[in-house]
Design an enzyme around this catalytic site. Structure first.
Site: not given
Ligand SMILES: [Zn+2]
Length: 267
Positions: A105, A131, A133, A150, A218-219
């Site tokens: 992801h 990580h 985005h 993040h 957010t996942t």
């Molecule tokens: Zn994130």
């Protein structure tokens, strides 16, 4: 194999599993053990398994649809609640060795040292992983940035504090140079060890003006109770660095979610 070896082996598995799980599972907060023990349904950022379908994929993801304090959000500067008494966040970061993974992801850099902390509202959280985005998840005045980083922190009660750093195209980011030259293209089974230490302080922008709000992962499973701090000033990555991430994850952002009466605070 004696009993101690078995126990040590088990501990290694327990310690490793959350880091090998996806960004969401990793955090998985109060039910961390449970969430990592069961393999969650496949989810993605597109089509039948995309963000508007997450809640239908697994009952554990119910908050993705019926949660009332979801992330990310659009931060409207005219709607900020200015609070001079709001405590600033404080970081206690030091140069750290990271390992790198592709969890299917995002690209995630893990820190097993436990030696980096952040203090938000007087509570200390330990840094676990960072990580990315693409494009950004949080917006400012409706503006989406090229990417967002993040920094995920967890306290002793299992609650999360995420520091969101917006990213725009610009100069090469030297702190992330090694990482972005080694981004694993396929989902990894084992983390890749980075040679150079990274100082998280050097990753943050000069201006620490921050927006604070109560939100969620957010996942999936979109768990709430996450303490969000989003910095206003973006950091830079070169276009080449952004493209090297984009070649692996062209779009891994969740759309902005309704505020439902929440306030975003700033100093
Ligand atoms: Zn994130």
């Amino acid at each position: 194999m004696n009993r101690n070896t078995v126990i040590r082996g088990l501990m290694a598995v327990v310690l490793t599993l959350p880091l090998a799980a996806c960004a969401a599972q990793n955090s998985a907060i109060p039910s961390a053990g449970k969430a990592t023990a069961t393999k969650s349904a496949h989810w993605s950022y597109l089509g039948d398994t995309g963000p508007d379908k997450w809640a239908t994929l697994d009952t554990q993801n119910a908050a993705c649809a019926n949660g009332t304090e979801q992330s990310p959000i659009d931060i409207e500067l005219s709607q900020l609640k200015v609070d001079k008494e709001l405590s600033t966040f404080e970081t206690n970061y030091k140069p750290t060795s990271f390992t790198l993974m592709n969890n299917g992801h995002t690209i995630q850099a893990n820190d097993a040292s436990g030696s980096n902390t952040i203090t938000v509202e007087g509570k200390v959280y330990t840094f676990v992983q960072l990580h990315f985005h693409k494009p950004s998840e949080n917006q400012i005045n409706g503006k989406t940035f090229d990417m967002e980083m993040h920094l995920v922190h967890k306290n002793s009660e299992g609650n999360l504090a995420v520091l969101g750093v917006l990213i725009k195209s610009g100069s090469e980011n030297k702190q992330l140079a090694e990482m972005f030259s080694k981004l694993p293209k396929e989902e990894t089974k084992e983390d890749l060890k980075l040679d150079q230490v990274i100082d998280l302080n050097a990753l943050l922008p000069q201006d620490k003006k921050a927006f604070r709000y109560k939100g969620s992962l957010t996942t999936p499973p979109c768990s709430e109770g996450v303490d969000w701090t989003v910095l206003e000033e973006p950091i830079e990555l070169s276009e080449e660095q952004i493209q090297s991430f984009g070649a692996i994850f062209s779009d891994n952002h969740r759309p902005v979610q309704p505020l439902n009466g929440r306030t975003v605070a700033t100093q």
